[in-house]
Scaffold this active site. Structure first.
Site, short mmCIF file in Angstrom:
data_model
loop_
_atom_site.label_atom_id
_atom_site.label_comp_id
_atom_site.label_asym_id
_atom_site.label_seq_id
_atom_site.Cartn_x
_atom_site.Cartn_y
_atom_site.Cartn_z
N HIS A 165 0.77 -1.09 -0.01
CA HIS A 165 0.06 0.01 0.25
C HIS A 165 0.84 1.11 0.00
CE1 HIS A 165 1.22 -0.42 4.15
NE2 HIS A 165 0.90 0.96 4.26
N ASP A 207 0.70 4.78 1.98
CA ASP A 207 -0.10 5.55 2.95
C ASP A 207 -0.88 6.91 2.62
OD1 ASP A 207 2.62 5.20 5.50
OD2 ASP A 207 1.03 3.92 4.80
N ARG A 247 7.03 -9.23 15.97
CA ARG A 247 7.45 -7.85 15.59
C ARG A 247 6.62 -6.79 15.82
NH1 ARG A 247 7.06 -4.28 10.93
NH2 ARG A 247 8.72 -3.04 10.88
N HIS A 301 4.57 0.15 -0.08
CA HIS A 301 5.33 -0.65 1.05
C HIS A 301 4.50 -1.34 1.62
CE1 HIS A 301 3.72 2.94 2.88
NE2 HIS A 301 3.95 2.53 4.11
C1 LIG Z 1 -5.48 6.63 6.81
C2 LIG Z 1 -5.20 5.62 7.05
C3 LIG Z 1 -5.63 4.27 6.67
C4 LIG Z 1 -4.55 3.18 7.26
C5 LIG Z 1 -4.29 3.98 8.42
C6 LIG Z 1 -3.95 5.42 8.00
C7 LIG Z 1 -2.84 5.41 7.38
C8 LIG Z 1 -2.32 4.07 6.71
C9 LIG Z 1 -3.55 3.23 6.19
C10 LIG Z 1 -3.06 1.55 6.19
C11 LIG Z 1 -2.45 1.09 7.45
C12 LIG Z 1 -2.71 1.27 4.69
C13 LIG Z 1 -2.67 -0.32 4.59
C14 LIG Z 1 -4.17 -0.89 4.83
C15 LIG Z 1 -4.69 -0.47 6.00
C16 LIG Z 1 -6.39 -0.87 5.96
C17 LIG Z 1 -4.40 -1.24 7.20
O1 LIG Z 1 -3.73 -2.14 7.11
O2 LIG Z 1 -4.38 -0.84 8.27
C18 LIG Z 1 -4.94 1.01 6.23
C19 LIG Z 1 -5.21 1.75 7.37
C20 LIG Z 1 -6.87 1.76 7.67
O3 LIG Z 1 -7.47 1.81 6.81
O4 LIG Z 1 -7.17 1.20 9.01
O1 AKG Z 2 4.59 -1.90 10.54
C1 AKG Z 2 5.28 -1.49 9.71
O2 AKG Z 2 6.66 -1.66 9.87
C2 AKG Z 2 4.49 -0.73 8.51
C3 AKG Z 2 2.94 -0.58 8.68
C4 AKG Z 2 2.67 0.46 7.73
O3 AKG Z 2 3.19 0.68 6.46
C5 AKG Z 2 1.26 0.95 8.18
O4 AKG Z 2 0.69 0.67 9.04
O5 AKG Z 2 1.01 2.00 7.19
FE FE2 Z 3 2.26 2.22 5.51
#
Ligand SMILES: C=C1C[C@]23C[C@H]1CC[C@H]2[C@]1(C)CCC[C@@](C)(C(=O)O)[C@H]1[C@@H]3C(=O)O
Ligand code: AKG
Ligand code: FE2
Length: 377
Positions: A245, A247, A311, A301
């Protein structure tokens, strides 16, 4: 990178086509690791599972001179940031002004929450549409490609003044036994606010625009602060801690423990970000890519998990206030040519990611097209 595999435009709230239903999986980290068979909801497509073969060569930027007002040091830091952001948007910072003992406490204090019984964690479960609370693998949001992680998120407003909203959240949500930990995260967010605003100044200097332009945009902004816990997984090669994804926010400041896992997709290959004790990892997100009129890259990333070791990471997601219009400085448009993205409000992009679209590597472009199509209906 097969983006189609990870582009899910969330269907309207109709009957899900998928036989698996959101919420059918319960991510109990204490049990998941012992489970004989990995639930299929956690298995990711092969295209997403290619392993990293090398380390990212991101700059390690010493901010001491910048914070002391040294012009040459500031110019050098801005140049390192410019080179990184033209390429992949990731850099690490030292002498960042965040007390190392505070970082250590914030990192270690995650244990107290994530080791709670699942019932206690679910007592602060994140509700749909809310930003604060606990999530187990986002199992109530998605029905496949579930991330192998637990998260605790809370909100920190930059203009909350003397109101300790993070400390208040912990005490209210988790009770007296989390009051002290709440103050650790309150102080951690206070410190990261100052660092993030300083980085906004450096980003402006690196783009040769008014050094206060971005800082002013974020002075009354807010952060989604998130604790991430990635339990070990016997089938680590089939799952993802956080899938590929970009950010959606403006800036992310991340602290990771010494267990490698953060990887960036650069030059068509996954490259791991080396954990550096005391350093903080910084990356620009989609909102800053728009604020730079696409000159700086918000980069794909992910976080992979480990077979044996847990982790943990702390992610501070910096955003402008909801009603702030995300628009690059005029001097950048005059100098660098036509607009790449229309003006939008952060609240619109946030809502898109929370209600309509699973963030991936194409979120911003999909948001722009989705908003355009909604406007023409
Ligand atoms: C605005 C946001 C949505 C998420 C948290 C913040 C910034 C990063 C986003 C996220 C981590 C990107 C990957 C997918 C996601 C669903 C997650 O894995 O948590 C995303 C976050 C979210 O929507 O909760
Ligand atoms: O946990 C990590 O190292 C990255 C997590 C990440 O990219 C995110 O939560 O947006
Ligand atoms: Fe991220």
């Amino acid at each position: 990178m097969d983006s189609s595999a990870s582009t899910i435009l969330m269907p309207p709230p109709l009957e899900l086509k998928d036989e698996r239903k959101k919420g059918s999986v319960v991510f109990d980290s204490s049990k998941m690791q012992k489970q004989e068979k990995l639930p299929t909801e956690f298995i990711w497509p092969d295209a997403d599972l290619v392993r990293a073969q090398q380390e990212l060569n991101e700059p390690l930027i010493d901010l001491d001179g910048f914070f002391k007002g040294d012009e040459a040091a500031t110019a050098h830091a801005a140049e390192l940031i410019r080179m990184a952001c033209l390429n992949h948007g990731f850099f690490q910072v030292t002498n960042h002004g965040v007390d190392l003992d505070l970082i250590r406490a914030a990192q270690e204090d995650m244990e107290a929450f994530f080791k709670l019984p699942l019932s206690r964690k679910l007592s602060v479960k994140k509700k749909p549409g809310e930003l604060s609370g606990y999530s187990g693998a986002h199992a109530d949001r998605y029905s496949s490609k579930l991330p192998w992680k637990e998260t605790l998120s809370f909100v920190y407003c930059y203009d909350s003044g003397s109101k300790p909203m993070v400390a208040d959240y912990f005490k209210t949500a988790l009770g007296e036994d989390f009051e002290q930990i709440g103050w650790i995260y309150q102080k951690y967010c206070d410190a990261l606010k100052e660092l993030s605003l300083g980085i906004m100044q450096l980003l402006a200097i690196s783009l040769d625009v008014d050094s206060s332009y971005y800082r002013k945009l974020f002075e009354d902004g807010y952060s989604i602060m998130r604790c991430n816990s990635y339990p070990p997984c016997k089938e680590a090669g089939l799952v993802m801690g956080t899938g590929p994804h970009c950010d959606p926010v403006a800036l992310t400041i991340l602290h990771q423990d010494q267990v490698k896992g953060l990887e960036v997709f650069v030059d068509d290959k996954w490259q791991s970000v080396k954990p550096r004790p005391g350093a903080l990892v910084v990356n620009i997100g989609d909102t800053f890519m728009a604020l730079s009129n696409g000159k700086y890259k918000s980069c794909i990333h992910r976080a992979v998990v480990n077979m044996d070791k847990e982790r943990r990471s702390l992610t501070f997601f910096m955003s402008p206030k909801d009603d702030k219009v995300v628009s690059p400085p005029q001097e950048l448009i005059v100098r660098e040519g036509p607009r790449k993205y229309p003006d939008f409000k952060w609240s619109e992009l946030l809502e898109f990611t929370q209600k309509h679209y699973r963030p991936n590597n194409d979120t911003l472009q999909s948001f722009v097209e989705w908003r355009l199509s909604s406007q023409t209906k």
